[in-house]
Design a protein around this motif. Structure first.
Motif, mmCIF file in Angstrom:
data_model
loop_
_atom_site.group_PDB
_atom_site.id
_atom_site.type_symbol
_atom_site.label_atom_id
_atom_site.label_comp_id
_atom_site.label_asym_id
_atom_site.label_seq_id
_atom_site.Cartn_x
_atom_site.Cartn_y
_atom_site.Cartn_z
ATOM 1 N N GLY A 47 0.851 -1.190 0.000
ATOM 2 C CA GLY A 47 0.000 0.000 0.000
ATOM 3 C C GLY A 47 0.886 1.239 0.000
ATOM 4 N N THR A 95 -3.283 3.986 -1.902
ATOM 5 C CA THR A 95 -3.711 2.587 -1.983
ATOM 6 C C THR A 95 -3.468 1.905 -0.639
ATOM 7 O OG1 THR A 95 -1.543 1.911 -2.787
ATOM 8 C CG2 THR A 95 -3.243 2.339 -4.461
ATOM 9 N N TYR A 96 -4.233 0.838 -0.373
ATOM 10 C CA TYR A 96 -4.043 0.057 0.851
ATOM 11 C C TYR A 96 -4.633 -1.335 0.652
ATOM 12 C CZ TYR A 96 -9.004 0.449 2.246
ATOM 13 O OH TYR A 96 -10.379 0.352 2.297
ATOM 14 N N TYR A 116 -6.501 -5.223 -2.604
ATOM 15 C CA TYR A 116 -5.706 -4.026 -2.862
ATOM 16 C C TYR A 116 -6.665 -2.985 -3.439
ATOM 17 C CZ TYR A 116 -1.625 -1.293 -4.319
ATOM 18 O OH TYR A 116 -0.666 -0.314 -4.460
#
Ligand code: B12
Length: 136
Positions: free
Chosen positions: A92, A98-99, A133
């Motif tokens: 991430g 993002t994570y 994701y």
């Protein structure tokens, strides 16, 4: 003699009581789906287990050491504990926003988003853990 009778009665009671595991090492099977909604790469599914009332982090560590190709890393947040940082080499990123989102498909096919992370979530038998994701 009395003690032996008492012990076998207790054992019998434990075996008969629903929901009470016979031993504390009973396995709770789970599957882990790794998916990516940012680049739509191939999904991967793995199988592992947690011990009775064990946390997801334990299951992920077990899966990683079982040499099925699953890898993950996590960082330690001072307030909330383990934060899932990367899965199978993909991390991430604050810059990319993002994570790795944690979702769970329950046995009645409902997808829930736990309000705790991998260090607090306690999977139930046959749940599918979804590591997705995603963007925020
Ligand atoms: C923004 C936010 C996020 C962002 C953080 C990204 C970023 N760089 O800003 C994103 C979208 C990534 C996120 C993800 C998740 N989050 Co969140 N998040 C928040 C929120 C709304 C604000 C945090 C914040 O900015 N604080 C202010 C800054 C200055 O303080 P900070 O300490 O530096 O904040 C950091 C930590 O909070 C950390 N963080 C954020 N969420 C989580 C979750 C976990 C488990 C951990 C260990 C750390 C962590 O990221 C922040 C930025 O670095 C809080 C709720 C709140 N109002 O506080 C929930 C909160 C912290 N998140 C929570 C949860 C459950 C999650 C997820 C597990 C959700 C999920 N099912 O996927 C995931 C984490 C999955 C993983 N990879 O491990 C819970 C944690 C409760 C708990 N006891 O575990 C909270 C309290 C919300 C809730 N449900 O009540 N989250």
């Amino acid at each position: 003699m009395k003690t032996a009778a008492l012990l076998s009665a207790t054992l019998l009671l434990l075996l008969l009581l629903p929901g009470v595991p016979a031993t504390s090492s009973d396995q709770t099977p789970i599957s882990v789906l790794v998916t990516n909604s940012v680049s739509h790469s191939l999904n991967k599914t793995y199988s592992t287990y947690v011990v009775y009332r064990g946390i997801l982090l334990g299951g992920l560590k077990r899966l990683q050491s079982s040499n099925t190709g699953f890898k993950f890393t996590y960082t330690e947040d001072p307030n909330y504990g383990p934060y899932l940082q990367s899965v199978n080499g993909l991390a991430g990123s604050t810059a990319k926003r993002t994570y790795w989102e944690l979702l769970v498909k329950t046995t009645n096919n409902t997808i829930i988003r736990p309000d705790v992370g991998i260090g607090c979530y306690i999977p139930s038998a046959n749940q599918q853990i979804i590591l997705k994701y995603n963007k925020y």
